[in-house]
Write an enzyme that holds these catalytic residues in place. Structure first.
Site, PDB file in Angstrom:
ATOM      1  N   HIS A  20      -2.418   2.935  -5.958  1.00 51.19           N
ATOM      2  CA  HIS A  20      -3.034   1.664  -5.572  1.00 51.19           C
ATOM      3  C   HIS A  20      -3.231   0.754  -6.782  1.00 51.19           C
ATOM      4  O   HIS A  20      -3.372  -0.466  -6.617  1.00 51.19           O
ATOM      5  CB  HIS A  20      -4.369   1.923  -4.872  1.00 51.19           C
ATOM      6  CG  HIS A  20      -4.742   0.857  -3.887  1.00 51.19           C
ATOM      7  ND1 HIS A  20      -4.061   0.668  -2.700  1.00 51.19           N
ATOM      8  CD2 HIS A  20      -5.706  -0.102  -3.920  1.00 51.19           C
ATOM      9  CE1 HIS A  20      -4.600  -0.334  -2.036  1.00 51.19           C
ATOM     10  NE2 HIS A  20      -5.595  -0.836  -2.760  1.00 51.19           N
ATOM     11  N   HIS A  43      -4.475  -9.387   3.325  1.00 47.93           N
ATOM     12  CA  HIS A  43      -5.932  -9.391   3.451  1.00 47.93           C
ATOM     13  C   HIS A  43      -6.364 -10.306   4.593  1.00 47.93           C
ATOM     14  O   HIS A  43      -5.859 -11.430   4.716  1.00 47.93           O
ATOM     15  CB  HIS A  43      -6.592  -9.872   2.153  1.00 47.93           C
ATOM     16  CG  HIS A  43      -6.504  -8.884   1.034  1.00 47.93           C
ATOM     17  ND1 HIS A  43      -6.652  -9.231  -0.290  1.00 47.93           N
ATOM     18  CD2 HIS A  43      -6.287  -7.551   1.042  1.00 47.93           C
ATOM     19  CE1 HIS A  43      -6.534  -8.157  -1.051  1.00 47.93           C
ATOM     20  NE2 HIS A  43      -6.307  -7.120  -0.262  1.00 47.93           N
ATOM     21  N   ARG A  51      -0.702  -1.967  -6.859  1.00 49.23           N
ATOM     22  CA  ARG A  51      -0.990  -3.094  -5.953  1.00 49.23           C
ATOM     23  C   ARG A  51      -1.987  -4.040  -6.614  1.00 49.23           C
ATOM     24  O   ARG A  51      -1.860  -5.268  -6.501  1.00 49.23           O
ATOM     25  CB  ARG A  51      -1.518  -2.545  -4.633  1.00 49.23           C
ATOM     26  CG  ARG A  51      -1.912  -3.605  -3.594  1.00 49.23           C
ATOM     27  CD  ARG A  51      -2.252  -2.902  -2.281  1.00 49.23           C
ATOM     28  NE  ARG A  51      -3.106  -3.685  -1.406  1.00 49.23           N
ATOM     29  CZ  ARG A  51      -2.678  -4.527  -0.488  1.00 49.23           C
ATOM     30  NH1 ARG A  51      -1.378  -4.721  -0.338  1.00 49.23           N
ATOM     31  NH2 ARG A  51      -3.521  -5.172   0.289  1.00 49.23           N
ATOM     32  N   ARG A  98       0.851  -1.181   0.000  1.00 51.93           N
ATOM     33  CA  ARG A  98       0.000   0.000   0.000  1.00 51.93           C
ATOM     34  C   ARG A  98       0.892   1.238   0.000  1.00 51.93           C
ATOM     35  O   ARG A  98       2.079   1.159   0.323  1.00 51.93           O
ATOM     36  CB  ARG A  98      -0.926   0.006   1.212  1.00 51.93           C
ATOM     37  CG  ARG A  98      -1.899  -1.173   1.265  1.00 51.93           C
ATOM     38  CD  ARG A  98      -2.762  -1.110   2.519  1.00 51.93           C
ATOM     39  NE  ARG A  98      -3.742  -2.185   2.578  1.00 51.93           N
ATOM     40  CZ  ARG A  98      -3.528  -3.368   3.182  1.00 51.93           C
ATOM     41  NH1 ARG A  98      -2.369  -3.599   3.792  1.00 51.93           N
ATOM     42  NH2 ARG A  98      -4.469  -4.300   3.185  1.00 51.93           N
TER      43      ARG A  98
END
Length: 434
Positions: free
Chosen positions: A382, A408, A385, A251
């Protein structure tokens, strides 16, 4: 400047006070270039009053509005000063409210690690509760913003702060202000925390209320060639952090907050400390950028050495940990991998330190590189990612492995990337192609 502020952003007709406000602004000797922004603050204050006439506004209304601005994410102190001046002109010069000349600019919130006194102010108690649980500064800012808005909603409506008020407030965000599902959810999380840890009585089940519909959006993903073009186009000072966003699936703030100790060049690993959800994880260090990262760290060490020679206090550090290890901020292992070019003075201690580069600089660099590389897709930090996850899955990586690398909590979040793979449904040929 023209007449672009005779109407607001929604195309509404000019307010009755617009002409005298412009005249008062000129008489007060403010630069003409700021008039547009003074109108914006005045109109935001009018919207804050929720339909009540501006000429009936009280000191509490004005100071409540300014307090809300001061605690809002993304609002700088100079903007609060400008808004204060705008309200002084509007309420003092236009409507003749004598008290308007003594409106107080709210004090900025104290640094996040400074203990707060527990008084009767609910916002102070909210900040104290958040810091006791070591939530991030951004979480604190957003929670304070939503709780301030909720308190103003209850005060303006003369209603009690209970579950019915929470339900009405959340519905208003969707119906009157058309806010997104994420904004409504963030407001709900802030109020759950406020009632549980500040009020001391959770409001329980809210029952049915109008929720903003969450759109099902697929992430924007670049091809491998587009990613390569993008990274080759990013300006040199920002190319390496951008490469780690893609090469390690980081991130934005995880990349910028990396410290030297988090980089393992021999094992080709990056350790992410205190990531989203206060979780640590390990991800891959891309081989293509390993030697460049090693050379970059040599340059960073030279900067660190010059800082030590000049007697600077080192990197930013947690105050409680610095009390325990006073020399740690000056140690090489704790320095940021991507340090800022300029030093700054810590307002809490008065010490001169070196922070990491600002996130907005990297964001601008990536957006500019996408335009320069002629990539006709909405590209941000982002996006890299998203590309990391999708390209790993396309290469046959196990989805549980990708979940661990991304950090996650739920595999269903990672499953989103299976929808943008070029298989199996998108592998069929169009009938137009024969």
């Amino acid at each position: 400047m023209g007449n672009d502020f005779d109407e607001d952003d929604r195309g509404a007709p000019p307010e009755s006070w617009a002409a005298p406000f412009r005249k008062a602004f000129s008489l007060r000797g403010r630069p003409e270039s700021r008039l547009k922004w003074y109108f914006i603050w005045a109109r935001r204050f009018a919207a804050y009053l929720s339909g009540r006439s501006v000429h009936l506004a009280s000191r509490e209304d004005a100071e409540g509005f300014l307090s809300m601005l001061a605690s809002s994410p993304g609002i700088a102190p100079w903007q609060v000063e400008q808004a204060t001046d705008a309200l002084t002109i509007l309420l003092g010069s236009v409507f003749g409210q004598a008290w308007a000349w003594t409106i107080r600019i709210p004090a900025p919130p104290p640094p996040p690690d400074v203990p707060l006194p527990i008084g009767d102010d609910p916002v102070e108690r909210l900040r104290y509760a958040i810091r006791c649980r070591r939530y991030s500064v951004r979480t604190e800012d957003s929670y304070v913003f939503w709780v301030n808005r909720f308190l103003a909603f209850c005060r303006d409506g003369g209603i009690e702060q209970d579950a019915d008020a929470v339900r009405a407030f959340l519905e208003r965000l969707v119906i009157a202000e058309q806010m997104s599902s994420s904004s409504q959810s963030q407001a709900l999380n802030a109020l759950v925390f406020h009632f549980k840890h500040v009020v001391g009585s959770p409001f329980g089940n809210l029952g049915e209320f109008r929720r903003s519909k969450r759109p099902r959006k697929l992430p924007v993903v670049l091809s491998r060639e587009e990613v390569r073009r993008l990274l080759d186009t990013v300006d040199t000072p920002y190319r390496l952090p951008a490469a780690l966003l893609y090469g390690g699936g980081l991130r934005l703030m995880e990349a910028l907050r990396l410290r030297v100790k988090d980089i393992d060049l021999d094992r080709r690993q990056i350790s992410v400390r205190d990531g989203k959800g206060q979780k640590d994880r390990v991800t891959v260090l891309p081989e293509r950028w390993r030697e460049r990262l090693a050379a970059h760290l040599v340059e960073v060490r030279k900067i660190h050495g010059r800082d030590l020679e000049l007697g600077y206090a080192g990197t930013t550090f947690w105050p409680a940990l610095e009390r325990k290890y006073p020399g740690a901020p000056r140690e090489w292992a704790w320095q940021y991998v991507f340090p800022a070019t300029r030093l700054y003075v810590d307002p809490a201690t008065g010490k001169t330190r070196r922070h990491h580069i600002h996130e907005s600089a990297l964001q601008r660099a990536v957006r500019f590189a996408a335009r320069k590389a002629d990539i006709a897709k909405p590209v941000g930090c982002h996006t890299l990612r998203h590309c990391f996850a999708t390209h790993l899955l396309e290469s046959g990586a196990d989805i549980r492995t990708v979940q661990e690398l991304l950090g996650h909590s739920d595999v269903s979040t990672t499953m989103l990337y299976t929808h943008v793979l070029n298989r199996p449904g998108l592998a069929v040929r169009s009938p137009e192609d024969g």
